[in-house]
Design a protein around this motif. Structure first.
Motif, PDB file in Angstrom:
ATOM      1  N   THR A   1      -5.003  -0.596   1.068  1.00  5.05           N
ATOM      2  CA  THR A   1      -4.790  -1.496   2.207  1.00  5.05           C
ATOM      3  C   THR A   1      -6.116  -1.958   2.789  1.00  5.05           C
ATOM      4  OG1 THR A   1      -3.786  -1.711   4.379  1.00  5.05           O
ATOM      5  CG2 THR A   1      -4.572   0.465   3.795  1.00  5.05           C
ATOM      6  N   HIS A   2      -6.051  -3.101   3.474  1.00  2.00           N
ATOM      7  CA  HIS A   2      -7.200  -3.617   4.202  1.00  2.00           C
ATOM      8  C   HIS A   2      -7.173  -3.157   5.653  1.00  2.00           C
ATOM      9  CE1 HIS A   2      -9.289  -6.141   1.491  1.00  2.00           C
ATOM     10  NE2 HIS A   2      -8.207  -6.813   1.136  1.00  2.00           N
ATOM     11  N   SER A   3      -5.941  -2.794   6.078  1.00  2.00           N
ATOM     12  CA  SER A   3      -5.748  -2.541   7.500  1.00  2.00           C
ATOM     13  C   SER A   3      -6.002  -1.073   7.816  1.00  2.00           C
ATOM     14  CB  SER A   3      -4.319  -2.929   7.887  1.00  2.00           C
ATOM     15  OG  SER A   3      -3.971  -2.314   9.096  1.00  2.00           O
ATOM     16  N   VAL A   4      -7.005  -0.834   8.646  1.00  4.95           N
ATOM     17  CA  VAL A   4      -7.363   0.542   8.992  1.00  4.95           C
ATOM     18  C   VAL A   4      -6.235   1.188   9.792  1.00  4.95           C
ATOM     19  CG1 VAL A   4      -8.977   1.967  10.307  1.00  4.95           C
ATOM     20  CG2 VAL A   4      -9.835   0.082   8.904  1.00  4.95           C
ATOM     21  N   SER A   5      -5.642   0.422  10.727  1.00  2.00           N
ATOM     22  CA  SER A   5      -4.583   1.014  11.551  1.00  2.00           C
ATOM     23  C   SER A   5      -3.369   1.357  10.684  1.00  2.00           C
ATOM     24  CB  SER A   5      -4.203   0.076  12.691  1.00  2.00           C
ATOM     25  OG  SER A   5      -3.806  -1.168  12.160  1.00  2.00           O
ATOM     26  N   GLU A   6      -3.104   0.524   9.728  1.00  2.00           N
ATOM     27  CA  GLU A   6      -1.994   0.791   8.824  1.00  2.00           C
ATOM     28  C   GLU A   6      -2.269   2.061   8.026  1.00  2.00           C
ATOM     29  OE1 GLU A   6      -0.163  -2.731   6.951  1.00  2.00           O
ATOM     30  OE2 GLU A   6      -0.838  -1.754   5.101  1.00  2.00           O
ATOM     31  N   ALA A   7      -3.512   2.173   7.567  1.00  2.00           N
ATOM     32  CA  ALA A   7      -3.889   3.362   6.800  1.00  2.00           C
ATOM     33  C   ALA A   7      -3.674   4.614   7.631  1.00  2.00           C
ATOM     34  CB  ALA A   7      -5.343   3.240   6.345  1.00  2.00           C
ATOM     35  N   VAL A   8      -4.086   4.557   8.889  1.00  3.40           N
ATOM     36  CA  VAL A   8      -3.971   5.724   9.761  1.00  3.40           C
ATOM     37  C   VAL A   8      -2.507   6.009  10.087  1.00  3.40           C
ATOM     38  CG1 VAL A   8      -4.507   6.595  12.083  1.00  3.40           C
ATOM     39  CG2 VAL A   8      -6.292   5.472  10.713  1.00  3.40           C
ATOM     40  N   LEU A   9      -1.764   4.932  10.293  1.00  2.00           N
ATOM     41  CA  LEU A   9      -0.353   5.092  10.651  1.00  2.00           C
ATOM     42  C   LEU A   9       0.447   5.746   9.520  1.00  2.00           C
ATOM     43  CD1 LEU A   9       2.052   4.464  12.535  1.00  2.00           C
ATOM     44  CD2 LEU A   9       2.147   2.204  11.524  1.00  2.00           C
ATOM     45  N   LEU A  10       0.139   5.374   8.295  1.00  6.21           N
ATOM     46  CA  LEU A  10       0.989   5.793   7.181  1.00  6.21           C
ATOM     47  C   LEU A  10       0.518   7.055   6.474  1.00  6.21           C
ATOM     48  CD1 LEU A  10       1.719   2.313   5.550  1.00  6.21           C
ATOM     49  CD2 LEU A  10       3.362   3.763   6.738  1.00  6.21           C
ATOM     50  N   SER A  11      -0.777   7.346   6.521  1.00  2.00           N
ATOM     51  CA  SER A  11      -1.302   8.321   5.559  1.00  2.00           C
ATOM     52  C   SER A  11      -1.557   9.693   6.135  1.00  2.00           C
ATOM     53  CB  SER A  11      -2.622   7.808   4.970  1.00  2.00           C
ATOM     54  OG  SER A  11      -2.590   6.433   4.835  1.00  2.00           O
ATOM     55  N   ASP A  12      -1.604  10.650   5.213  1.00  2.00           N
ATOM     56  CA  ASP A  12      -2.066  11.995   5.548  1.00  2.00           C
ATOM     57  C   ASP A  12      -3.572  12.059   5.367  1.00  2.00           C
ATOM     58  OD1 ASP A  12       0.610  12.973   5.820  1.00  2.00           O
ATOM     59  OD2 ASP A  12       0.750  12.818   3.627  1.00  2.00           O
ATOM     60  N   ARG A  13      -4.107  11.081   4.627  1.00  2.00           N
ATOM     61  CA  ARG A  13      -5.518  11.174   4.266  1.00  2.00           C
ATOM     62  C   ARG A  13      -5.988   9.761   3.959  1.00  2.00           C
ATOM     63  NH1 ARG A  13      -6.945  14.190  -1.340  1.00  2.00           N
ATOM     64  NH2 ARG A  13      -9.212  14.131  -1.224  1.00  2.00           N
ATOM     65  N   VAL A  14      -7.201   9.414   4.397  1.00  2.00           N
ATOM     66  CA  VAL A  14      -7.757   8.091   4.111  1.00  2.00           C
ATOM     67  C   VAL A  14      -9.037   8.268   3.300  1.00  2.00           C
ATOM     68  CG1 VAL A  14      -8.738   5.988   5.089  1.00  2.00           C
ATOM     69  CG2 VAL A  14      -6.792   7.091   6.219  1.00  2.00           C
ATOM     70  N   ILE A  15      -9.119   7.624   2.176  1.00  2.00           N
ATOM     71  CA  ILE A  15     -10.333   7.649   1.354  1.00  2.00           C
ATOM     72  C   ILE A  15     -11.038   6.314   1.563  1.00  2.00           C
ATOM     73  CG2 ILE A  15     -11.275   7.844  -0.985  1.00  2.00           C
ATOM     74  CD1 ILE A  15      -9.755  10.324  -0.401  1.00  2.00           C
ATOM     75  N   VAL A  16     -12.270   6.365   2.037  1.00  2.00           N
ATOM     76  CA  VAL A  16     -13.038   5.131   2.232  1.00  2.00           C
ATOM     77  C   VAL A  16     -13.926   4.943   1.009  1.00  2.00           C
ATOM     78  CG1 VAL A  16     -14.651   3.882   3.696  1.00  2.00           C
ATOM     79  CG2 VAL A  16     -12.967   5.433   4.715  1.00  2.00           C
TER      80      VAL A  16
END
Lengths: 266, 527, 331
Positions: free
Chosen positions: A196-211
Motif C-alpha cells: 500500500t501507499h497509504s501509511v494510515s491504511e497500513a497501520v489500520l490493517l496490519s500487525d506489522r509494517v515493513i518499510v
C-alpha cells in the motif's frame, strides 16, 4: 506432505533478490519472515520493488537470488494447491463475466466447489449487493476493486496477497472494508501481505509494517503495530495509532533521504 | 506490444442502419447506368438495367451456379478457419512455435493460386476438392493473424490471475484467451468470407463442372458483356452480404464492433532470431514439400521436388536460360506491381486523412470501401482490363485497387484511434485540424497502416499474377500459366518457389520498415 | 476424403481391368463396367459434342466402359491427369503433346479429331486479312505466348514478321471491335462465333490453309496404357468414332444435346449450333471420308513435324501411334 491450502503458513524470504533483464535491480538480498496468520503491510516509495516482492512471494516471478518458502515449501507448491489468492492493483476482472461469474471463475480455477450462498455473501460483504449480474464495464473503479477483493477471498486462501487493492475505492468504503476484512482474515487465520501507499491504511490493517527503501528494495524499518482488534479509524487517530503512523513516516522519509540505515526496530 | 482494441468510436459499425451508404450506392448505380448507356455497343460495360434483365432471364442457372460455388466456399471457409484456430491454439499453448507457425503460414499463403490450382486438381482428381482447398487457403491466413493478436490481447494480470490459482496455459487459453480473442476472430472471419468465395471461384478454373467461376470464363470468352457484369454483380453482392452477415453476427455476439485491425505489428525480435526463424521455416517448408510428393506418390512428370528446382535453376545445362526467363518475367511483373502497390497505399492513406478532415464524407465512404474490398478479383480483373485496356494502366490500377481498400479501411480506423485525452490537450491549445492530424492522428494511424501494408504484399502479388494470367498475358503470372500448358513443370515450380519466397520476403521487409518507423514515431507501439 | 475415394475408384477400375485382361476376350458385358476418364481440354461445349453423343446413346456402355467426361478450363492442364493415370485418355494438341514428351511424358497420339488446326486470323470485312501477306502493316491482337505460332505462319509464307505489329491482348474479340487492333489470332470456333452471335461479320483466314499443319484435339494416352489397357483404349475410341460420325450428320442435334447434358454451363443454343457447324470442316476431310474419323497418314504427320519444327518442337513420326485407330476401323 502437501500443506493444507486453507491453512495459514509462515513465509520465509532468504537472501531474496531480483534483477530484471535490463540489469535493473528491483529487490536486493532481502531476509524476511512473516508469521502465520499475521497481516503485514509493505510500504515504500513508488517503484521501489514492493510489487516485485509480492509477486515473488506469490510464485508469479522467479527470484534471481535467494529463496521464498511458504510453510517450508516453494511457492509453486502453494500454487499447485491453489492455496493463495492475489488481488492485483488492476482489478483484472474478465469483462465478459459478471461480478458473480468472475468470483465463480476463481473457484473453478482453484477446483473448489461453487457455493452459491457463499458467493452471494461475499458480494454483500464488499457492498456489491444487487450487482452480482453486472458486467465490470458497468461498475465504477471502486466497485471493480471490491469485486476483485471478493474474488480473492472466495477461495478462502491460507495466504492472501493484496497489491494496492484500495487505490480506486472511495474513502468511506475503504474504511468500511478496513473494518470488515481483518475480521474475515482473523476468522480464516489467513496470512495476509498488503502492498500500500497509504501509511494510515497500513497501520489500520496490519500487525506489522515493513518499510522498504527505494529500488532496489531493502528493508528500512520493521514496525510492529500492537493495536488491539477489531480496530477502527478512531484507534488509528488515537495517540498510540498516531505514534505508529509517525514512526512509519519517519522511516519512509529516512529511506528516501539517503543510504538505507541499519534495521531500526521501534 | 500494444494491442489495438475496438474503441467505441466508429459509430458506423454500431449503427449499421445509416442512410449515407444507401445514398452513395444510389449515386454509384446512377453513374454506372449512365456510363453503360454511353458505352453500349462497345462490348465493355453493361448497365445495371441490362444486368437486371439478364438476371431476370437467367436467374435459375445463376442460382444453381451460385449454390455450387457458395457450398464449396462455405466448406473451405469452415476448414480454413478451423485450421487457423488450430494453428493459433498451438502457438498459444506452445509459444515457442508461434514465429515458425506464422512464418510457414505466410509462405503457404503466398503460394500463387495460378500454380496451386492445377497441382491440386491433379491431387484430387475430378470433383470439388481443389475448389474447397483453394477457398480454405484463401481464408486461413487472414483469420490466423488477427487470432494470434487476439490470443495475446489481454492484460498480463489476467494470465497472472490464472497462474495464481495454480493453473497453466490450457486454462489461460480456455478462460482468458479464447474469449479475449473472439472480437479478433470475428474480424478475421469477416475478411475471410469474401476471400473464401474468391478461392472457390478460382478453384473452378481448374476444370470444375459448374459454378460461378466456370460461368465467368465462359462469359468472357463469349463476349457476353451482360453475363460478365451480371456475374461480377452477383459475386460482389454475395461477398458484401457475407461480410455484412458476419459483422451482424459479431455485433450480436460481442455487443460491440469487432476491431478493424488486420494484423499485429511484427513481433520485434533480435535480428538473429528472425534469421533463425526464417531458416527453420525454410527447412520445414522444404521438408514438407519433399515429403508431400512422396506421401502422395506424385508423378515426377509434374511434381517437382526441391532437388528438381535446384537442378533446373542451378545445375541444368539450360539453367542460365531458365533463370533469365524467370528474371525477365519477374521484372515485367514488378513494373506493374510496385507502382500499383505504392499507389494503392498512398491513395488509401491519403484518402483516409482527407476524410478525417472532412468527417461528413467519412460516413459515406467507409462502409462503401469496406464493402468494395470484398469484391472478388477474378471478376473485376477482366472488367478493369476491359475498361482501361491491357497496357500498364489497367494492371497498375487493379493492383492499386486491391491494395487501396484494405489500406483505406485500416488507416481510417487508425486515424480514429487517436487518444481522446491528447486530442483534448491539443484542443486546449486551439490546434487546427491539420495540426491535430500531423501531431496525433498520423502517429496513431501508423500501426494500422503498416498492418495493411504487410497484408497488401501477398494480396497485390495475387492481383498482379491473376491479371497477367487472365488478361494481359505478360509477366510471371502468364509464365506460370504458360509453363503449365506446355508441361514445363520445372519452370512452373521454380516460379512458384520464387514468387512465394519473394512475397514472404516483401512481407518481412515491410515489417522491418515498420519497426524502424514506429521506433521513431510511435515507440510505445513497438515496446 | 476426396482423394481416398478417387484412389478407391482407381483401384477398383484397375482391378476390373485386370480381371478382363486375365480372361482375355471374355464377353465384357458380364462384368461390371470399367470406369475410365476422358480428360477434355476445355469447358463443356459443342467442341466435344461427339463424346456427348457417345455417352448419351450408351455406346461406351455397350463396350463395357463407364466413361467420365472431365472438363478442362483455363487452369486445368490436360497432361498431368493422363500421366498420373487419373484419366485414361486426354484431349491435347500435337504442339502441347510434343512439349510434354520433351519434358519426359510417355505420350502417344492415338487419334486426331481436328485434322485442320483451328487457328485463324480474324478480321473485319472492311479491313480484311485474306492471306498471310495481308498481315503486313496490320496490328494483330494476340497473347504474347502465341508469338511462335505467328512466327511459324510467317516462315511458311515468306512474310516478314517485323512488318506486323503484335498487340498483347486478352482472349476476347473486344479489341478488334473497338478498333484497337486490325485482326486477332484466335480459333475459328470461338471468337468469330461470338462476334457472329453479336451480329458482327468477320473474315477468318484459316492458318491450316496456309501451311500451318498442327493436329489439334488429339487423343493422347501413355505408352503404359497402350501396352496394358489396349482393350479399354479401343473401346473408348470406338465410342468416340461413332459419336463424331453421328455428330456430323446433325450438328444442331449435337448442340441441343450439349445444352441438355450441361444446363449449368451457361451455354447459348444458337452459339453452340453455329460453333458445332463451323468445326465440321476442321474435323472431316477426304482423308477421314476414306479412312474414318481421327485418321492420319505419313504425309500429314510429315507436315506436322515440319510445322512443329518451326515452333521449336523436335518430334519424330513415332509420336503418332495408329494401332488403336486401325483396330477400331478394322483395317
Amino acid at each position: 506432505m502437501a500443506p493444507d491450502p486453507a491453512m495459514p503458513a509462515q513465509i520465509v524470504c532468504t537472501g531474496l533478490g531480483k534483477t530484471f533483464g535490463g540489469g535493473t535491480e528491483a529487490v536486493q538480498a532481502l531476509d524476511l519472515t512473516l508469521a502465520a496468520g499475521q497481516t503485514t503491510a509493505l510500504v515504500g516509495p513508488s517503484g521501489c520493488g514492493k510489487s516485485t516482492l509480492l509477486r515473488m512471494i506469490a510464485g508469479l516471478e522467479e527470484p534471481s537470488f535467494g529463496t521464498v518458502t511458504i510453510g517450508g515449501a516453494p511457492p509453486s507448491e502453494t500454487l499447485r494447491h491453489a492455496g493463495l489468492s492475489v488481488a492485483f492493483q488492476d482489478p483484472s476482472l474478465l469483462p465478459w463475466r459478471s461480478v458473480r461469474g468472475n468470483i465463480e471463475l476463481a473457484l473453478r480455477l482453484a477446483r473448489r466447489p461453487v457455493d452459491v450462498a457463499a458467493v452471494e455473501a461475499l458480494i454483500a460483504l464488499v457492498g456489491l449487493d444487487g450487482f452480482g449480474d453486472t458486467k465490470p464495464a458497468e461498475l465504477s473503479g471502486g466497485m471493480r476493486q471490491r469485486a476483485a477483493i471478493a474474488r480473492a477471498l472466495a477461495t478462502k486462501p491460507g495466504l492472501l496477497l493484496l497489491d494496492e487493492p484500495f487505490g480506486a475505492v472511495d474513502e468511506l468504503t475503504r474504511q468500511q472494508l478496513a473494518q470488515d476484512l481483518p475480521r474475515i482474515w482473523e476468522a480464516q487465520r489467513t496470512t495476509t501481505v498488503l502492498v500500500t501507499h497509504s501509511v494510515s491504511e497500513a497501520v489500520l490493517l496490519s500487525d506489522r509494517v515493513i518499510v522498504l527503501s527505494p529500488r532496489p528494495a531493502q528493508i528500512v524499518a520493521d514496525i510492529d503495530i500492537p493495536l488491539p482488534r477489531p480496530r477502527s479509524p478512531d484507534m488509528v487517530r488515537s495517540d498510540a495509532g498516531a505514534g505508529h503512523i509517525d514512526a512509519v513516516f519517519a522511516a519512509l522519509s529516512e529511506s528516501r533521504a539517503g543510504s538505507p540505515p541499519p534495521m531500526a526496530a521501534q | 506490444m500494444t494491442v489495438t482494441t475496438a474503441p467505441a468510436r466508429p459509430a458506423i459499425l454500431q449503427k449499421p442502419v445509416s442512410f449515407a451508404p444507401w445514398i452513395s450506392t444510389a449515386i454509384l448505380l446512377a453513374l454506372w447506368e449512365l456510363a453503360g448507356r454511353q458505352l453500349s455497343g462497345t462490348f465493355v460495360l453493361a448497365s445495371p438495367s441490362e444486368v437486371l434483365r439478364y438476371l431476370a432471364e437467367e436467374w435459375r442457372m445463376m442460382a444453381r451456379a451460385l449454390a455450387v460455388t457458395l457450398g464449396n466456399a462455405a466448406l473451405g471457409f469452415v476448414f480454413g478457419n478451423l485450421a487457423a484456430i488450430a494453428l493459433a491454439t498451438l502457438a498459444s499453448v506452445w509459444p515457442r512455435t508461434e514465429r515458425v507457425v506464422a512464418g510457414l503460414a505466410l509462405l503457404v499463403f503466398c503460394l500463387p493460386l495460378v500454380a496451386t490450382g492445377p497441382i491440386l486438381r491433379v491431387l484430387f482428381g475430378p470433383g470439388d476438392g481443389p475448389q474447397i482447398v483453394l477457398a480454405a487457403l484463401a481464408v486461413y491466413y487472414t483469420t490466423l493473424i488477427p487470432l494470434l493478436v487476439g490470443l495475446r490481447a489481454a492484460p498480463a494480470t489476467w494470465f497472472d490471475l490464472v497462474r495464481s490459482y495454480g493453473r497453466g496455459r490450457v486454462s489461460a487459453l480456455v478462460h482468458v484467451r479464447a474469449m479475449a480473442a473472439l472480437p479478433y476472430l470475428f474480424t478475421g472471419l469477416q475478411i475471410a468470407a469474401p476471400a473464401a468465395f474468391l478461392g472457390a471461384m478460382v478453384g473452378e478454373f481448374t476444370g470444375a463442372e459448374r459454378g460461378m467461376g466456370v460461368l465467368t470464363v465462359r462469359a468472357i470468352r463469349a463476349l457476353d458483356v451482360e453475363m460478365t457484369w451480371a456475374l461480377a454483380t452477383v459475386a460482389t453482392g454475395v461477398a458484401i452480404l457475407a461480410y455484412a452477415v458476419i459483422g451482424a453476427l459479431a455485433r450480436r455476439v460481442l455487443k460491440a464492433p469487432p476491431p478493424v485491425i488486420l494484423a499485429a505489428p511484427a513481433p520485434a525480435g533480435a535480428r538473429s532470431s528472425a534469421l533463425q526463424t526464417g531458416a527453420i521455416v525454410t527447412v520445414l517448408a522444404l521438408l514438407a514439400w519433399w515429403g508431400a510428393i512422396r506421401v502422395f506418390d506424385l508423378n515426377p512428370f509434374f511434381a517437382k521436388g526441391p532437388g528438381d528446382v535446384f537442378a533446373a535453376l542451378i545445375l541444368a545445362d539450360d539453367a542460365a536460360e531458365t533463370r533469365a526467363t524467370l528474371a525477365g518475367a519477374l521484372g515485367e511483373t514488378l513494373v506493374f506491381l510496385l507502382p500499383g502497390y505504392i499507389a494503392g497505399l498512398l491513395a488509401g492513406a491519403g484518402l483516409a486523412m482527407l476524410l478525417v478532415l472532412m468527417p461528413i464524407l467519412a460516413g459515406t465512404a467507409m462502409p462503401l470501401a469496406i464493402a468494395l474490398r470484398s469484391v472478388p478479383i477474378v471478376t473485376t480483373a477482366p472488367l478493369v482490363v476491359l475498361l482501361l485496356g491491357r497496357g500498364a494502366t489497367g494492371t497498375i490500377v487493379l493492383v492499386a485497387v486491391m491494395v487501396f481498400f484494405p489500406t483505406f479501411v485500416a488507416c481510417l480506423h487508425g486515424l480514429r484511434q487517436a487518444p481522446g485525452q491528447i486530442m483534448d490537450v491539443l484542443d486546449s491549445y486551439a490546434a487546427g485540424p491539420v495540426t491535430r492530424l500531423i501531431r496525433v492522428r498520423i502517429p496513431a494511424m501508423l500501426p494500422a497502416f503498416f498492418a495493411a501494408a504487410r497484408m497488401a504484399v501477398p494480396a497485390s502479388v495475387l492481383a498482379v499474377t491473376v491479371v497477367e494470367w487472365l488478361a494481359t498475358g505478360a509477366g510471371v503470372g502468364s509464365l506460370m500459366a504458360l509453363s503449365a500448358s506446355l508441361s514445363d513443370y520445372d519452370m512452373l515450380w521454380s516460379a512458384v518457389v520464387l514468387v512465394s519466397a519473394l512475397s514472404a520476403l516483401g512481407y518481412a521487409a515491410v515489417g522491418a520498415v515498420e519497426r524502424r518507423i514506429l521506433t521513431l514515431y510511435a515507440p510505445e507501439q513497438v515496446a | 476424403m476426396q482423394k481416398t475415394m478417387n484412389r478407391r475408384a482407381l483401384i477398383g477400375g484397375g482391378a476390373a481391368a485386370a480381371g478382363t485382361l486375365a480372361l482375355g476376350l471374355a464377353p465384357r458385358r458380364l462384368f461390371a463396367q470399367t470406369p475410365v476418364t476422358l480428360q477434355l481440354s476445355w469447358l463443356h461445349s459443342a467442341q466435344f459434342a461427339g463424346s456427348y453423343i457417345a455417352q448419351d446413346r450408351g455406346w461406351w456402355i455397350e463396350e463395357g466402359l463407364e466413361v467420365a467426361l472431365s472438363q478442362g478450363g483455363p487452369n486445368a492442364p490436360v497432361e498431368p491427369p493422363v500421366v498420373s493415370g487419373t484419366a485414361l485418355v486426354g484431349i491435347s494438341a500435337a504442339d502441347y503433346t510434343a512439349a510434354a514428351v520433351e519434358e519426359g511424358a510417355p505420350f502417344k497420339i492415338l487419334g486426331v479429331a481436328m485434322q485442320k488446326n483451328p487457328f485463324v486470323i480474324a478480321s473485319l470485312p472492311d479491313n480484311p486479312v485474306n492471306e498471310p501477306t495481308d498481315l503486313v502493316g496490320k496490328r494483330i491482337g494476340m497473347a504474347l505466348a502465341n508469338t511462335p505460332v505467328l512466327q511459324a505462319l510467317c516462315a511458311l509464307n515468306d512474310v516478314d514478321i517485323d512488318g506486323i505489329e503484335i498487340v498483347p491482348t486478352q482472349y476476347s474479340a473486344q479489341p478488334l471491335i473497338a478498333g484497337e487492333v486490325d485482326c486477332l489470332l484466335c480459333w475459328e470456333t470461338d471468337l468469330p462465333v461470338a462476334m457472329a452471335m453479336q451480329g458482327i461479320d468477320s473474315v477468318t483466314m484459316l492458318m491450316a490453309d496456309f501451311g500451318y499443319a498442327v493436329h489439334s484435339q488429339t487423343y493422347i494416352a501413355t505408352e503404359d496404357s497402350l501396352a496394358n489397357r489396349r482393350a479399354d483404349l479401343v473401346a473408348l475410341m470406338r465410342g468416340e468414332v461413332r459419336g463424331w460420325d453421328a455428330y456430323r450428320e446433325d450438328t444442331d442435334a449435337a448442340a441441343e444435346l450439349t445444352l441438355q447434358m450441361y444446363p449449368d454451363a451457361g451455354l447459348d443454343l444458337e452459339t453452340q449450333k453455329l460453333q458445332a457447324a463451323r468445326q465440321v470442316p476442321l474435323m472431316f476431310s477426304e482423308l477421314t471420308d476414306a479412312n474414318g474419323f481421327g485418321w492420319w497418314t505419313e504425309e500429314t504427320v510429315a507436315a506436322n513435324i515440319e510445322t512443329l519444327g518451326l515452333l521449336g518442337r523436335d518430334v519424330t513420326p513415332d509420336l503418332w501411334d495408329r494401332s488403336i485407330l486401325e483396330e477400331v476401323h478394322g483395317t
